[in-house]
Design a protein around this motif. Structure first.
Motif, PDB file in Angstrom:
ATOM      1  N   TYR A  66      58.380  12.807  12.856  1.00  0.00           N
ATOM      2  CA  TYR A  66      58.785  14.032  13.527  1.00  0.00           C
ATOM      3  C   TYR A  66      58.259  15.284  12.843  1.00  0.00           C
ATOM      4  N   ASN A  71      52.373  15.861  15.030  1.00  0.00           N
ATOM      5  CA  ASN A  71      52.546  16.305  16.406  1.00  0.00           C
ATOM      6  C   ASN A  71      51.568  17.407  16.794  1.00  0.00           C
ATOM      7  N   GLU A  90      53.460  20.305  18.775  1.00  0.00           N
ATOM      8  CA  GLU A  90      54.860  19.957  18.983  1.00  0.00           C
ATOM      9  C   GLU A  90      55.130  19.499  20.406  1.00  0.00           C
ATOM     10  N   GLU A  91      54.429  18.457  20.817  1.00  0.00           N
ATOM     11  CA  GLU A  91      54.678  17.859  22.118  1.00  0.00           C
ATOM     12  C   GLU A  91      55.996  17.077  22.109  1.00  0.00           C
ATOM     13  N   ASN A  92      56.348  16.545  20.951  1.00  0.00           N
ATOM     14  CA  ASN A  92      57.596  15.792  20.793  1.00  0.00           C
ATOM     15  C   ASN A  92      58.743  16.772  20.556  1.00  0.00           C
ATOM     16  N   GLU A  93      59.782  16.684  21.369  1.00  0.00           N
ATOM     17  CA  GLU A  93      60.894  17.629  21.246  1.00  0.00           C
ATOM     18  C   GLU A  93      61.729  17.416  19.986  1.00  0.00           C
ATOM     19  N   LYS A  94      61.598  16.262  19.320  1.00  0.00           N
ATOM     20  CA  LYS A  94      62.355  16.004  18.096  1.00  0.00           C
ATOM     21  C   LYS A  94      61.638  16.495  16.842  1.00  0.00           C
ATOM     22  N   ARG A  96      59.854  19.098  14.081  1.00  0.00           N
ATOM     23  CA  ARG A  96      60.269  20.376  13.511  1.00  0.00           C
ATOM     24  C   ARG A  96      59.702  21.506  14.348  1.00  0.00           C
ATOM     25  N   HIS A  97      60.333  22.620  14.352  1.00  0.00           N
ATOM     26  CA  HIS A  97      59.889  23.741  15.172  1.00  0.00           C
ATOM     27  C   HIS A  97      58.696  24.422  14.517  1.00  0.00           C
TER      28      HIS A  97
END
Length: 129
Positions: A66, A71, A90-94, A96-97
């Protein structure tokens, strides 16, 4: 003085009798060629690689799936009459921002954390001047 010909006019150019139609414009055919796509894939992959190198790793103890580094992905697709390259962060919502790390944030205690500007630096490095 000769009058111009009417109708479609063809210009022969290159090897193997490749024909350009003057009403379509040769630029659109060149932009759709495989060599332009290969060049774009190389440029977008290099830019994504620079972003991965500069991205913060993160405090992941058990898995790194994650983190921001895992990502960042390059994509190239055909849009209309040309190839367009994207770098998706950051395609994966889980994950880190990434944008909080980029621009900075305030933690729950109210302390300000400065941004790292790693995405901006990679984009500026890849721009053509």
């Amino acid at each position: 003085m000769a009058t111009p010909k009417r109708g479609k006019q063809y210009i022969r150019y290159g090897t193997k009798d490749f024909t350009f139609e003057t009403d379509m414009g040769f630029e659109s055919k060149v932009l759709l060629s495989n060599s332009v796509r290969a060049l774009l894939v190389a440029q977008v992959s290099e830019m994504a690689g620079d972003m991965v190198k500069a991205a913060p790793r993160g405090p992941h103890v058990k898995t790194d799936a994650y983190s921001i580094k895992k990502n960042i992905h390059p994509y190239v697709e055909r849009v209309g009459d040309e190839w367009v390259g994207y770098v998706v962060v950051e395609e994966n919502e889980k994950a880190r921002h990434a944008m909080l790390q980029e621009r900075g944030y305030r933690d729950p205690a109210g302390r300000r954390h400065a941004g790292r500007l790693y995405l901006r630096t990679a984009l500026q490095k890849g721009r053509a001047e």
